[in-house]
Design a protein around this motif. Structure first.
Motif, PDB file in Angstrom:
ATOM      1  N   ALA A  57     -11.228 -34.679 -24.778  1.00  0.00           N
ATOM      2  CA  ALA A  57     -10.883 -36.095 -24.946  1.00  0.00           C
ATOM      3  C   ALA A  57     -11.486 -36.670 -26.221  1.00  0.00           C
ATOM      4  O   ALA A  57     -10.824 -37.399 -26.969  1.00  0.00           O
ATOM      5  N   VAL A  58     -12.750 -36.349 -26.494  1.00  0.00           N
ATOM      6  CA  VAL A  58     -13.417 -36.875 -27.689  1.00  0.00           C
ATOM      7  C   VAL A  58     -12.739 -36.349 -28.955  1.00  0.00           C
ATOM      8  O   VAL A  58     -12.433 -37.110 -29.888  1.00  0.00           O
ATOM      9  N   VAL A  59     -12.493 -35.055 -28.957  1.00  0.00           N
ATOM     10  CA  VAL A  59     -11.909 -34.409 -30.135  1.00  0.00           C
ATOM     11  C   VAL A  59     -10.477 -34.899 -30.385  1.00  0.00           C
ATOM     12  O   VAL A  59     -10.060 -35.081 -31.530  1.00  0.00           O
ATOM     13  N   GLU A  60      -9.750 -35.152 -29.306  1.00  0.00           N
ATOM     14  CA  GLU A  60      -8.382 -35.675 -29.466  1.00  0.00           C
ATOM     15  C   GLU A  60      -8.399 -37.064 -30.087  1.00  0.00           C
ATOM     16  O   GLU A  60      -7.525 -37.417 -30.871  1.00  0.00           O
ATOM     17  N   VAL A 121      -7.238 -27.171 -34.905  1.00  0.00           N
ATOM     18  CA  VAL A 121      -6.944 -26.529 -36.184  1.00  0.00           C
ATOM     19  C   VAL A 121      -5.587 -26.998 -36.712  1.00  0.00           C
ATOM     20  O   VAL A 121      -5.429 -27.287 -37.905  1.00  0.00           O
ATOM     21  N   ALA A 122      -4.621 -27.111 -35.824  1.00  0.00           N
ATOM     22  CA  ALA A 122      -3.287 -27.564 -36.232  1.00  0.00           C
ATOM     23  C   ALA A 122      -3.333 -28.997 -36.748  1.00  0.00           C
ATOM     24  O   ALA A 122      -2.696 -29.327 -37.754  1.00  0.00           O
ATOM     25  N   ALA A 123      -4.092 -29.846 -36.064  1.00  0.00           N
ATOM     26  CA  ALA A 123      -4.208 -31.241 -36.489  1.00  0.00           C
ATOM     27  C   ALA A 123      -4.877 -31.328 -37.862  1.00  0.00           C
ATOM     28  O   ALA A 123      -4.455 -32.097 -38.730  1.00  0.00           O
ATOM     29  N   ARG A 124      -5.916 -30.536 -38.039  1.00  0.00           N
ATOM     30  CA  ARG A 124      -6.618 -30.531 -39.324  1.00  0.00           C
ATOM     31  C   ARG A 124      -5.693 -30.034 -40.435  1.00  0.00           C
ATOM     32  O   ARG A 124      -5.674 -30.572 -41.544  1.00  0.00           O
TER      33      ARG A 124
END
Lengths: 200, 200
Positions: A57-60, A121-124
């Motif tokens: 949740a935090v990372v999202e 990784v995809a988001a980054r």
DNA sequence: CCTACCGATCGGTAGG
DNA sequence: CCTACCGATCGGTAGG
């Protein structure tokens, strides 16, 4: 007035972000988190499925903040040079307004299970692609020098931006606007074409 | 031939560095480390005083590598521009030749007790001061532009250098020499004075 | 370097 | 959100 005896799921996630950012995911126990919120570790399980669920949740949240920032930067500016400055300003705002989520997003992804780590990784990558595209467009239109490698330059700009979380203090000698200007100036000088330097 | 059944204290520290770099200090157990070396967790205590002792040893190695690199760079070059390039090349070599110690040094210092964390901060500050001095000298002698803020510029250069550990792969598209050249070129362009750009 | 073990703490559950 | 608890794992020690 807001209640000071009951915690929402959002409160739990926010507190988890703070502790993960400060002590790391592995260095934070559910009992630590309970203490931070004034309840027992076991009570957290009425709000979340488990510790891993909290990290996700935090990372999202961190990922969503950067994505939204990039979209806003592209929507409000057209020239590559202006877009890059907007990306820089947006990145600094995200880092300084949401330090806990950002730190967790940047430093604790390794503690995610494979599936969620792949999503990070995809988001980054997508976010970095935004920078690369802008730099590529800048080379094409002449804002940036012709020999610039957009891929490498994007990495360097993002290196400077992501490090801000590690050293910058809002109480420090320079304020946020100056910080953005200094980063923008440094990177602009590194990348702009000689002709462009007289056009600014 | 070297023995393959006995581990030295150095072997233990080196293996600890690898695991701390990959899973973090808190994410590595003494039993994990024992398994890595082919022995039980409890057997490690004949080599080290404890887990914290291991972290101190790994982090001190990282600090010493950067300190030695900076000294070598200053000893072999006189002009600020040449010194900066040597500092960049040395930093990249340290990062890529000692990735585990460097990652631990850069990312796991928060798990140190106050005293040793202060020592790490001091070592980092001293190293950064080397960069600042070189940039300051470069402004004075005209290698770098007069309005450059050596403090901020040093932070930006070190941001790019420290991030290398996070993204660069020796199997990647560019080799180590190219990487150094690209970082040197990017930062030189960002900082050099217009006159200096024709003197190189 | 192993055997055998210690108290403490971990993430998590059952039931209210 | 608490009480009461679970099995697993933690860093570390005694003694060989």
């Amino acid at each position: 007035m807001t209640s000071d005896t009951r915690n929402s799921r959002d409160d739990v996630i926010e507190a988890a972000g703070r502790l993960f950012a400060e002590h790391g995911y592995e260095g934070t126990s559910m009992r630590d988190l309970g203490r931070e919120l004034g309840l027992l570790g076991s009570s957290l399980y009425s709000h979340v499925d488990g510790k891993q669920d909290l990290l996700v949740a935090v990372v999202e949240r961190g990922a969503a903040l950067f994505t939204a920032s990039a979209e806003a930067a592209l929507a409000s500016h057209v020239s590559p040079a202006a877009r890059l400055e907007a990306l820089i300003a947006g990145h600094v705002d995200v880092v300084l307004d949401h330090r806990a989520e950002v730190r967790t997003f940047l430093n604790e992804a390794r503690s995610l299970d494979h599936r969620h780590r792949a999503a990070v990784v995809a988001a980054r990558d997508a976010y970095e692609q935004t920078f690369r595209s802008v730099l590529r467009d800048g080379v094409t239109c002449g804002d940036f020098e012709a020999t610039l490698d957009p891929k490498l330059a994007a990495t360097f700009v993002l290196s400077i931006l992501n490090a801000v979380e590690r050293w910058y203090s809002e109480e420090g000698p320079i304020d946020r606007t100056q910080l953005v200007d200094e980063i923008a100036r440094f990177t602009r000088r590194a990348m702009q074409s000689p002709t462009g330097s007289f056009a600014g």
